[in-house]
Write an enzyme that holds these catalytic residues in place. Sequence first.
Site, PDB file in Angstrom:
ATOM      1  N   SER A   1     112.413  59.903 -38.776  1.00  0.00           N
ATOM      2  CA  SER A   1     113.292  60.259 -37.542  1.00  0.00           C
ATOM      3  C   SER A   1     114.015  59.027 -37.490  1.00  0.00           C
ATOM      4  O   SER A   1     113.723  57.734 -37.970  1.00  0.00           O
ATOM      5  CB  SER A   1     111.924  59.990 -36.537  1.00  0.00           C
ATOM      6  OG  SER A   1     112.395  59.985 -35.102  1.00  0.00           O
TER       7      SER A   1
ATOM      8  N   TYR B   1     103.791  57.182 -33.942  1.00  0.00           N
ATOM      9  CA  TYR B   1     104.717  58.058 -34.599  1.00  0.00           C
ATOM     10  C   TYR B   1     105.731  57.216 -35.057  1.00  0.00           C
ATOM     11  O   TYR B   1     105.946  57.569 -36.343  1.00  0.00           O
ATOM     12  CB  TYR B   1     105.116  58.838 -33.419  1.00  0.00           C
ATOM     13  CG  TYR B   1     106.435  60.028 -34.214  1.00  0.00           C
ATOM     14  CD1 TYR B   1     105.862  61.199 -34.926  1.00  0.00           C
ATOM     15  CD2 TYR B   1     107.671  59.664 -33.848  1.00  0.00           C
ATOM     16  CE1 TYR B   1     106.893  62.027 -35.169  1.00  0.00           C
ATOM     17  CE2 TYR B   1     108.559  60.516 -34.331  1.00  0.00           C
ATOM     18  CZ  TYR B   1     108.069  61.631 -35.046  1.00  0.00           C
ATOM     19  OH  TYR B   1     109.046  62.810 -35.773  1.00  0.00           O
TER      20      TYR B   1
END
Length: 307
Positions: free
Chosen positions: A187, A200
Amino acid sequence: MTLTEIIFVLTGTCAILVFGGKIASLIMMLITKLFCPLPEAFFTSLGKWAVITGGSDGIGRAYAEELSKQGMSVIIISRNQEKLDRAAKKIELNTGGKVKVIAADFTKDDIYGHITENIEGLDIGVLVNNVGILPSQIPCKLLETSDLEERIYDIVNCNVKSMVKMCRIVLPGMQQRRRGVILNVSSGIAKIPCPIYTLYAASKVFVERFSQGLQAEYISKGIIIQTVAPFGVSTAMTGHQKPDMVTFTAEEFVRSSLKYLKTGDQTYGSITHTLLGRIVQSIPTWVLQSETFQHHFQEYVKNRDRR
């Protein structure tokens, strides 16, 4: 030359080298896109099968469909059997390719024997480690996360362990055949300190460092291992954001990212996201870590998910 002058010269040289490196990477992406497309039979030359985790929707399903269009048979692995079956039918209808499904919950420990049994002996040319989860839909501070102990366990299993275990299962065959591609989906937020998405973001940093090390170990074996780090992609995880100049549909992003397969061990997957990454990385850390930024970012996600 005085010590002060030496320091200024060295600082300026380093700044020029860093800036020059970023410009060079953008030029390389443009050259690759315009003048060095992948050969038509590139993916089928790697092997018959592609394995995609988290392949029942979003980016995973888009990878499965695109690789099927490229002539590969695909195996999609995800938790929900019903969603897998729907995705398989849609891919087969759209591409005419062969699709195999494996139901497995990557937050669990006991799934890898089942996966191995179903893919053992297959000529796997591509592995896409896409499966991943958020600890909560709305970003929050660590101790504010609901069911925190369970979420920690799930994030480590799904976002970290799944990638390592799938590489452990598939990589030996690729090494023996001296060909293959492993794409590990990270990401854009792994590039910066990201409070309120701490769990995350940290899991995605692991994805990047593991992938970099693994590529250095196996590049001489003819294997490409690359981290793909998108920013905005319209999926269920991002609340199905409306696509725009920065936010891609999953299909658009996958088609774009595959064009940059040979540009190095990391890619943002598109020139747009690469530019966005450069901008985000230029923001001072103290801004990203401020309470004001955290509050506004949290409100942005809340409002986005209400749309």
